[in-house]
Design a protein around this motif. Structure first.
Motif, PDB file in Angstrom:
ATOM      1  N   ALA A 157       3.069   9.895  12.102  1.00 11.10           N
ATOM      2  CA  ALA A 157       4.241   9.278  11.460  1.00 11.10           C
ATOM      3  C   ALA A 157       3.838   7.987  10.758  1.00 11.10           C
ATOM      4  O   ALA A 157       4.274   7.708   9.633  1.00 11.10           O
ATOM      5  CB  ALA A 157       5.323   9.021  12.491  1.00 11.10           C
ATOM      6  N   ASN A 158       2.992   7.172  11.412  1.00 10.05           N
ATOM      7  CA  ASN A 158       2.515   5.930  10.792  1.00 10.05           C
ATOM      8  C   ASN A 158       1.695   6.228   9.543  1.00 10.05           C
ATOM      9  O   ASN A 158       1.819   5.547   8.526  1.00 10.05           O
ATOM     10  CB  ASN A 158       1.692   5.113  11.795  1.00 10.05           C
ATOM     11  N   ALA A 159       0.825   7.245   9.636  1.00  7.42           N
ATOM     12  CA  ALA A 159       0.017   7.619   8.466  1.00  7.42           C
ATOM     13  C   ALA A 159       0.912   8.103   7.332  1.00  7.42           C
ATOM     14  O   ALA A 159       0.691   7.783   6.160  1.00  7.42           O
ATOM     15  CB  ALA A 159      -1.000   8.691   8.863  1.00  7.42           C
ATOM     16  N   ALA A 160       1.943   8.887   7.671  1.00  5.23           N
ATOM     17  CA  ALA A 160       2.875   9.384   6.647  1.00  5.23           C
ATOM     18  C   ALA A 160       3.609   8.222   5.991  1.00  5.23           C
ATOM     19  O   ALA A 160       3.773   8.172   4.769  1.00  5.23           O
ATOM     20  CB  ALA A 160       3.857  10.374   7.259  1.00  5.23           C
ATOM     21  N   ASN A 161       4.073   7.259   6.831  1.00  5.41           N
ATOM     22  CA  ASN A 161       4.763   6.087   6.277  1.00  5.41           C
ATOM     23  C   ASN A 161       3.821   5.273   5.400  1.00  5.41           C
ATOM     24  O   ASN A 161       4.211   4.779   4.338  1.00  5.41           O
ATOM     25  CB  ASN A 161       5.335   5.221   7.398  1.00  5.41           C
ATOM     26  N   SER A 162       2.585   5.120   5.875  1.00  6.31           N
ATOM     27  CA  SER A 162       1.605   4.368   5.088  1.00  6.31           C
ATOM     28  C   SER A 162       1.324   5.077   3.770  1.00  6.31           C
ATOM     29  O   SER A 162       1.264   4.455   2.714  1.00  6.31           O
ATOM     30  CB  SER A 162       0.314   4.200   5.901  1.00  6.31           C
ATOM     31  N   GLY A 163       1.169   6.404   3.841  1.00  5.13           N
ATOM     32  CA  GLY A 163       0.949   7.183   2.619  1.00  5.13           C
ATOM     33  C   GLY A 163       2.132   7.095   1.677  1.00  5.13           C
ATOM     34  O   GLY A 163       1.978   6.985   0.462  1.00  5.13           O
ATOM     35  N   LYS A 164       3.328   7.133   2.268  1.00  3.14           N
ATOM     36  CA  LYS A 164       4.542   7.012   1.455  1.00  3.14           C
ATOM     37  C   LYS A 164       4.586   5.655   0.760  1.00  3.14           C
ATOM     38  O   LYS A 164       4.912   5.546  -0.412  1.00  3.14           O
ATOM     39  CB  LYS A 164       5.767   7.213   2.341  1.00  3.14           C
ATOM     40  N   GLN A 165       4.248   4.597   1.513  1.00  2.00           N
ATOM     41  CA  GLN A 165       4.238   3.253   0.935  1.00  2.00           C
ATOM     42  C   GLN A 165       3.169   3.139  -0.145  1.00  2.00           C
ATOM     43  O   GLN A 165       3.399   2.540  -1.196  1.00  2.00           O
ATOM     44  CB  GLN A 165       4.019   2.202   2.023  1.00  2.00           C
ATOM     45  N   ASP A 166       1.987   3.727   0.132  1.00  2.11           N
ATOM     46  CA  ASP A 166       0.922   3.697  -0.878  1.00  2.11           C
ATOM     47  C   ASP A 166       1.354   4.449  -2.136  1.00  2.11           C
ATOM     48  O   ASP A 166       1.132   3.996  -3.260  1.00  2.11           O
ATOM     49  CB  ASP A 166      -0.371   4.312  -0.324  1.00  2.11           C
ATOM     50  N   ALA A 167       1.981   5.615  -1.932  1.00  2.00           N
ATOM     51  CA  ALA A 167       2.450   6.401  -3.078  1.00  2.00           C
ATOM     52  C   ALA A 167       3.505   5.624  -3.856  1.00  2.00           C
ATOM     53  O   ALA A 167       3.500   5.612  -5.097  1.00  2.00           O
ATOM     54  CB  ALA A 167       2.997   7.745  -2.605  1.00  2.00           C
ATOM     55  N   GLN A 168       4.405   4.968  -3.148  1.00  2.00           N
ATOM     56  CA  GLN A 168       5.433   4.174  -3.827  1.00  2.00           C
ATOM     57  C   GLN A 168       4.799   3.031  -4.613  1.00  2.00           C
ATOM     58  O   GLN A 168       5.211   2.707  -5.712  1.00  2.00           O
ATOM     59  CB  GLN A 168       6.459   3.632  -2.820  1.00  2.00           C
ATOM     60  N   GLY A 169       3.738   2.425  -4.017  1.00  2.00           N
ATOM     61  CA  GLY A 169       3.030   1.349  -4.722  1.00  2.00           C
ATOM     62  C   GLY A 169       2.374   1.867  -5.990  1.00  2.00           C
ATOM     63  O   GLY A 169       2.417   1.209  -7.032  1.00  2.00           O
ATOM     64  N   VAL A 170       1.789   3.062  -5.909  1.00  2.22           N
ATOM     65  CA  VAL A 170       1.173   3.658  -7.101  1.00  2.22           C
ATOM     66  C   VAL A 170       2.240   3.947  -8.150  1.00  2.22           C
ATOM     67  O   VAL A 170       2.068   3.648  -9.339  1.00  2.22           O
ATOM     68  CB  VAL A 170       0.395   4.942  -6.722  1.00  2.22           C
ATOM     69  N   VAL A 171       3.354   4.504  -7.730  1.00  2.93           N
ATOM     70  CA  VAL A 171       4.448   4.801  -8.668  1.00  2.93           C
ATOM     71  C   VAL A 171       4.952   3.511  -9.310  1.00  2.93           C
ATOM     72  O   VAL A 171       5.184   3.446 -10.524  1.00  2.93           O
ATOM     73  CB  VAL A 171       5.591   5.557  -7.942  1.00  2.93           C
ATOM     74  N   ASP A 172       5.103   2.471  -8.499  1.00  7.08           N
ATOM     75  CA  ASP A 172       5.565   1.188  -9.041  1.00  7.08           C
ATOM     76  C   ASP A 172       4.570   0.633 -10.057  1.00  7.08           C
ATOM     77  O   ASP A 172       4.960   0.122 -11.109  1.00  7.08           O
ATOM     78  CB  ASP A 172       5.795   0.176  -7.918  1.00  7.08           C
ATOM     79  N   ARG A 173       3.272   0.732  -9.757  1.00 10.64           N
ATOM     80  CA  ARG A 173       2.251   0.233 -10.692  1.00 10.64           C
ATOM     81  C   ARG A 173       2.248   1.047 -11.981  1.00 10.64           C
ATOM     82  O   ARG A 173       2.103   0.490 -13.073  1.00 10.64           O
ATOM     83  CB  ARG A 173       0.876   0.246 -10.028  1.00 10.64           C
ATOM     84  N   VAL A 174       2.428   2.351 -11.857  1.00 11.28           N
ATOM     85  CA  VAL A 174       2.485   3.205 -13.055  1.00 11.28           C
ATOM     86  C   VAL A 174       3.706   2.850 -13.895  1.00 11.28           C
ATOM     87  O   VAL A 174       3.617   2.732 -15.119  1.00 11.28           O
ATOM     88  CB  VAL A 174       2.499   4.705 -12.655  1.00 11.28           C
ATOM     89  N   LYS A 175       4.853   2.655 -13.225  1.00 12.36           N
ATOM     90  CA  LYS A 175       6.063   2.259 -13.958  1.00 12.36           C
ATOM     91  C   LYS A 175       5.861   0.926 -14.666  1.00 12.36           C
ATOM     92  O   LYS A 175       6.255   0.742 -15.811  1.00 12.36           O
ATOM     93  CB  LYS A 175       7.258   2.156 -13.004  1.00 12.36           C
TER      94      LYS A 175
END
Length: 131
Positions: free
Chosen positions: A27-45
């Motif tokens: 669950a922690n890894a999934a949350n971390s991955g989700k946060q990392d993915a959101q960070g990537v999406v934010d940087r792309v935006k």
């Protein structure tokens, strides 16, 4: 038997604890991955936003440069028009002066002017006849 029962219970508890730990880690890894993915999406935006902003700036600069060139071309056209008008005025003045001088010369010397006119007429007639 009670000892065996306690060992089985202890084994089940250990397995449950390990499963819970593994589930928590997943669950922690999934949350971390989700946060990392959101960070990537934010940087792309953010990058896309900067690209659009820069494209808009470049388009505005290009529009300003074209307007500047159009103004320069208009100024050149106006200068050429003024130069042509001045040249026409000067030529008209010179032709007018030449006509005035020729009229004055004919009035002062009518017989030589008549003979010159007659000679020029004969030359023009022969030239027209040979063509």
């Amino acid at each position: 038997m009670a000892d065996m029962k306690n060992q089985i219970k202890s084994g089940i508890d250990n397995a449950a604890d390990k499963a819970k730990t593994a589930t928590d880690q997943a669950a922690n890894a999934a949350n971390s991955g989700k946060q990392d993915a959101q960070g990537v999406v934010d940087r792309v935006k953010e990058g896309a936003s900067h690209l659009m902003e820069n494209a808009g700036n470049y388009a505005g600069q290009a529009r300003e440069k074209v307007a500047e060139w159009a103004g320069d071309a208009s100024n050149i056209g106006q200068k050429a028009q003024a130069w042509a008008g001045d040249a026409y005025d000067v030529a008209a003045d010179r032709v007018g002066d030449f006509g005035t001088e020729l009229t004055s010369l004919v009035r002062k010397h009518p017989l030589p002017a008549l003979l010159i006119g007659f000679g020029v007429g004969l030359l023009l007639g022969r030239a027209a006849k040979s063509v």
